[in-house]
Write a protein that holds these residues in place. Structure first.
Motif, mmCIF file in Angstrom:
data_model
loop_
_atom_site.group_PDB
_atom_site.id
_atom_site.type_symbol
_atom_site.label_atom_id
_atom_site.label_comp_id
_atom_site.label_asym_id
_atom_site.label_seq_id
_atom_site.Cartn_x
_atom_site.Cartn_y
_atom_site.Cartn_z
ATOM 1 N N SER A 77 0.855 -1.186 0.000
ATOM 2 C CA SER A 77 0.000 0.000 0.000
ATOM 3 C C SER A 77 0.891 1.236 0.000
ATOM 4 O O SER A 77 1.747 1.380 0.878
ATOM 5 N N GLY A 78 0.690 2.101 -0.980
ATOM 6 C CA GLY A 78 1.495 3.312 -1.074
ATOM 7 C C GLY A 78 1.781 3.662 -2.516
ATOM 8 O O GLY A 78 1.120 3.167 -3.437
ATOM 9 N N ALA A 79 2.767 4.510 -2.715
ATOM 10 C CA ALA A 79 3.112 4.988 -4.054
ATOM 11 C C ALA A 79 4.308 4.221 -4.611
ATOM 12 O O ALA A 79 5.206 3.808 -3.875
ATOM 13 N N VAL A 80 4.288 4.046 -5.922
ATOM 14 C CA VAL A 80 5.400 3.430 -6.647
ATOM 15 C C VAL A 80 5.820 4.410 -7.734
ATOM 16 O O VAL A 80 4.977 4.954 -8.457
ATOM 17 N N THR A 81 7.127 4.630 -7.852
ATOM 18 C CA THR A 81 7.615 5.579 -8.848
ATOM 19 C C THR A 81 8.670 4.932 -9.734
ATOM 20 O O THR A 81 9.267 3.908 -9.384
ATOM 21 N N GLN A 82 8.868 5.532 -10.887
ATOM 22 C CA GLN A 82 10.025 5.260 -11.734
ATOM 23 C C GLN A 82 10.742 6.598 -11.897
ATOM 24 O O GLN A 82 10.154 7.568 -12.381
ATOM 25 N N THR A 83 11.986 6.633 -11.485
ATOM 26 C CA THR A 83 12.724 7.893 -11.395
ATOM 27 C C THR A 83 13.854 7.943 -12.409
ATOM 28 O O THR A 83 14.550 6.944 -12.639
ATOM 29 N N ARG A 84 14.046 9.119 -13.007
ATOM 30 C CA ARG A 84 15.145 9.327 -13.947
ATOM 31 C C ARG A 84 16.461 9.557 -13.194
ATOM 32 O O ARG A 84 16.475 9.762 -11.982
ATOM 33 N N ALA A 85 17.531 9.569 -13.963
ATOM 34 C CA ALA A 85 18.855 9.769 -13.365
ATOM 35 C C ALA A 85 18.970 11.118 -12.668
ATOM 36 O O ALA A 85 19.734 11.269 -11.703
ATOM 37 N N ASP A 86 18.214 12.119 -13.139
ATOM 38 C CA ASP A 86 18.306 13.451 -12.514
ATOM 39 C C ASP A 86 17.442 13.563 -11.252
ATOM 40 O O ASP A 86 17.348 14.634 -10.649
#
Length: 245
Positions: free
Chosen positions: A30-39
């Motif tokens: 339960s919560g947020a999932v992200t995909q993050t860039r190198a910056d």
């Protein structure tokens, strides 16, 4: 519920390809999932509740422009989902009901021209001028066995909803054309065709599971040729006519 987002690339994240459910370290997440860039900026932000896709889902282009946005409820898309081109112009809009059924679908090309449109009527083959069954201008004449609309013999399509806010469940053509029925979830319930005010060709009926329930074949003059009935387990329970397998 997790206060800090987790990364989709985290090796402890597992997504079930069949159900879309997500677990983290062996437990429904339960919560947020992200995909993050190198910056450090994220380009995907997804919400989960007890492993289900639930809440806001957003994607962005590298410059921060919105790429898509929508909402899930218990693994079902609900409300309005939108997509945009990199310049910010709209690309797609899908509208779902609370059960996750697609109500309308629209798509545009980069020039802003509509290239796709679909709603319940187009999806079910219902003509734009079809008349709702509760239209007071419709009148059935028992003596003539004919439908009238605004005092004239009716030759169009009539559709029916079990309630004002319900999906269309029945379509009838007068005097020729298709007759169709659907369950509330949109799966086919029956289908057939009329010509010269009688049944022709192959008529089929299904159980809610999608298994066939009855199949009847009529000649061009409406004569009954063959008929087969099945139970819900798929066993033939009745048969009329020849060449029935």
């Amino acid at each position: 519920m997790s206060d800090d987002p987790i990364e989709l690339s985290d090796p402890d994240v597992v997504v079930d390809a069949a159900t879309g459910k997500l677990s983290y370290r062996g437990e429904p997440y339960s919560g947020a999932v992200t995909q993050t860039r190198a910056d450090g900026t994220w380009h995907e932000y997804w919400s989960y509740d007890e492993g289900d896709r639930d809440g806001d889902w957003t994607g962005r282009y590298p410059d921060g422009t919105m790429r898509y946005n929508g909402e899930f409820y218990r693994n079902r898309p609900v409300g309005t989902w939108q997509e945009w081109y990199p310049d910010g112009s709209r690309r797609l809009e899908d509208v779902y009901d609370i059960e996750g059924m697609l109500l309308t679908h629209s798509a545009w090309n980069p020039a802003g021209e509509v290239i796709e449109f679909e709603d319940e009527r187009t999806r079910k083959g219902i003509s734009p001028d079809a008349v709702p069954a509760d239209d007071p201008a419709l009148r059935w004449d028992d003596g003539e066995g004919r439908m009238y609309y605004r005092a004239e013999p009716f030759t169009g399509q009539q559709f029916r909803r079990p309630a004002p806010s319900s999906p269309i469940t029945d379509l009838a053509g007068y005097t020729d054309g298709p007759t169709r029925g659907w369950f509330l979830d949109g799966t086919p319930r029956y289908t057939g065709d009329y010509a010269d005010r009688h049944e022709v060709g192959r008529w089929c009926e299904w159980f809610p599971t999608g298994n066939r329930k009855e199949e009847t074949v009529f000649a061009r003059d409406g004569a009954l040729l063959t008929q087969t009935e099945w139970d819900e387990a798929g066993t033939v329970t009745a048969r009329y006519g020849e060449n029935q397998d």
